[in-house]
Design a protein around this motif. Sequence first.
Motif, PDB file in Angstrom:
ATOM      1  N   GLN A 175       0.832  -1.208   0.000  1.00 63.49           N
ATOM      2  CA  GLN A 175       0.000   0.000   0.000  1.00 63.49           C
ATOM      3  C   GLN A 175       0.865   1.257   0.000  1.00 63.49           C
ATOM      4  N   LEU A 176       1.982   1.207   0.681  1.00 60.72           N
ATOM      5  CA  LEU A 176       2.857   2.374   0.777  1.00 60.72           C
ATOM      6  C   LEU A 176       3.842   2.476  -0.380  1.00 60.72           C
ATOM      7  N   SER A 177       4.222   1.353  -0.955  1.00 57.48           N
ATOM      8  CA  SER A 177       5.303   1.387  -1.943  1.00 57.48           C
ATOM      9  C   SER A 177       4.848   1.426  -3.400  1.00 57.48           C
ATOM     10  N   TYR A 178       3.713   0.833  -3.731  1.00 53.61           N
ATOM     11  CA  TYR A 178       3.284   0.824  -5.132  1.00 53.61           C
ATOM     12  C   TYR A 178       3.084   2.222  -5.716  1.00 53.61           C
ATOM     13  N   PRO A 179       2.406   3.126  -5.031  1.00 50.57           N
ATOM     14  CA  PRO A 179       2.246   4.466  -5.624  1.00 50.57           C
ATOM     15  C   PRO A 179       3.580   5.155  -5.896  1.00 50.57           C
ATOM     16  N   ILE A 180       4.530   4.978  -5.005  1.00 48.93           N
ATOM     17  CA  ILE A 180       5.843   5.596  -5.202  1.00 48.93           C
ATOM     18  C   ILE A 180       6.559   4.945  -6.378  1.00 48.93           C
ATOM     19  N   ALA A 181       6.500   3.632  -6.466  1.00 50.20           N
ATOM     20  CA  ALA A 181       7.159   2.916  -7.567  1.00 50.20           C
ATOM     21  C   ALA A 181       6.596   3.363  -8.915  1.00 50.20           C
ATOM     22  N   ILE A 182       5.298   3.523  -8.989  1.00 47.08           N
ATOM     23  CA  ILE A 182       4.679   3.954 -10.245  1.00 47.08           C
ATOM     24  C   ILE A 182       5.086   5.382 -10.575  1.00 47.08           C
ATOM     25  N   ALA A 183       5.035   6.277  -9.587  1.00 46.40           N
ATOM     26  CA  ALA A 183       5.390   7.677  -9.827  1.00 46.40           C
ATOM     27  C   ALA A 183       6.868   7.822 -10.189  1.00 46.40           C
ATOM     28  N   CYS A 184       7.705   6.906  -9.730  1.00 48.15           N
ATOM     29  CA  CYS A 184       9.131   6.945 -10.079  1.00 48.15           C
ATOM     30  C   CYS A 184       9.355   6.749 -11.575  1.00 48.15           C
ATOM     31  N   CYS A 185       8.427   6.118 -12.247  1.00 47.96           N
ATOM     32  CA  CYS A 185       8.592   5.834 -13.676  1.00 47.96           C
ATOM     33  C   CYS A 185       8.161   6.996 -14.569  1.00 47.96           C
ATOM     34  N   PHE A 186       7.415   7.958 -14.047  1.00 51.90           N
ATOM     35  CA  PHE A 186       6.948   9.081 -14.865  1.00 51.90           C
ATOM     36  C   PHE A 186       8.079   9.903 -15.474  1.00 51.90           C
ATOM     37  N   PRO A 187       9.094  10.328 -14.693  1.00 52.61           N
ATOM     38  CA  PRO A 187      10.151  11.139 -15.301  1.00 52.61           C
ATOM     39  C   PRO A 187      10.858  10.447 -16.466  1.00 52.61           C
ATOM     40  N   TRP A 219       2.159   9.753   0.001  1.00 53.49           N
ATOM     41  CA  TRP A 219       1.544  10.733  -0.891  1.00 53.49           C
ATOM     42  C   TRP A 219       2.387  11.993  -1.011  1.00 53.49           C
ATOM     43  N   VAL A 220       3.178  12.300   0.016  1.00 55.64           N
ATOM     44  CA  VAL A 220       4.126  13.414  -0.109  1.00 55.64           C
ATOM     45  C   VAL A 220       5.179  13.054  -1.158  1.00 55.64           C
ATOM     46  N   ALA A 221       5.691  11.832  -1.103  1.00 56.52           N
ATOM     47  CA  ALA A 221       6.690  11.391  -2.083  1.00 56.52           C
ATOM     48  C   ALA A 221       6.105  11.398  -3.495  1.00 56.52           C
ATOM     49  N   VAL A 222       4.874  10.924  -3.652  1.00 60.55           N
ATOM     50  CA  VAL A 222       4.225  10.923  -4.968  1.00 60.55           C
ATOM     51  C   VAL A 222       4.045  12.362  -5.456  1.00 60.55           C
ATOM     52  N   THR A 223       3.661  13.256  -4.561  1.00 57.63           N
ATOM     53  CA  THR A 223       3.507  14.668  -4.931  1.00 57.63           C
ATOM     54  C   THR A 223       4.824  15.234  -5.439  1.00 57.63           C
ATOM     55  N   LEU A 224       5.906  14.973  -4.725  1.00 56.43           N
ATOM     56  CA  LEU A 224       7.215  15.483  -5.142  1.00 56.43           C
ATOM     57  C   LEU A 224       7.639  14.895  -6.485  1.00 56.43           C
TER      58      LEU A 224
END
Length: 166
Positions: free
Chosen positions: A58-70, A140-145
């Motif tokens: 729950q905590l890591s999937y959103p960050i992992a996905i957002a890491c791929c955007f750049p 969500w702070v990490a995803v925002t950044l």
Amino acid sequence: MKLDAPMAPATTPDVSAGDRLACAGLGVLLANVILIGIDVIARWLFNIPQSWVADVAQLSYPIAIACCFPAALESGHMIAVRFLGEAIGQRTARALDTVGQMSLVPLLLVFAWKMAERAISDWSTGFKTPTLAWPVAPTWVAVTLLLLLSAWIQLRICLRALHRAS
């Protein structure tokens, strides 16, 4: 072979920050796969479910996905609709592509804003994961950044494209 002969400089591939983030995101996904495997084996062999694995996911999937955007933005592999290119002409197609690229910047900023709202909401309510009781807001702070970084990268891409066009 002479010992004092200069060695040829090693060539290293040009790896961008987006590529590094994408590799980190893939590493997080791989770690989740390993944790899921541990959970499956523990359930199957020992009848001991590892319910904490869902909290980590729950905590890591959103960050992992957002890491791929750049990386996707830098490589130009975001969604593009180009089936009209031949029918409307190259110049018009390029203009529409530029408008689409420029529209992505505010869209990413809206996504970042909504994720920031989510982080603030989760922080103020003290929302935590069910098993480990870890706070969810930092995710969500990490995803925002990461979304803000993505918007910055996309803005730079647009500015470079406009500069080349002029």
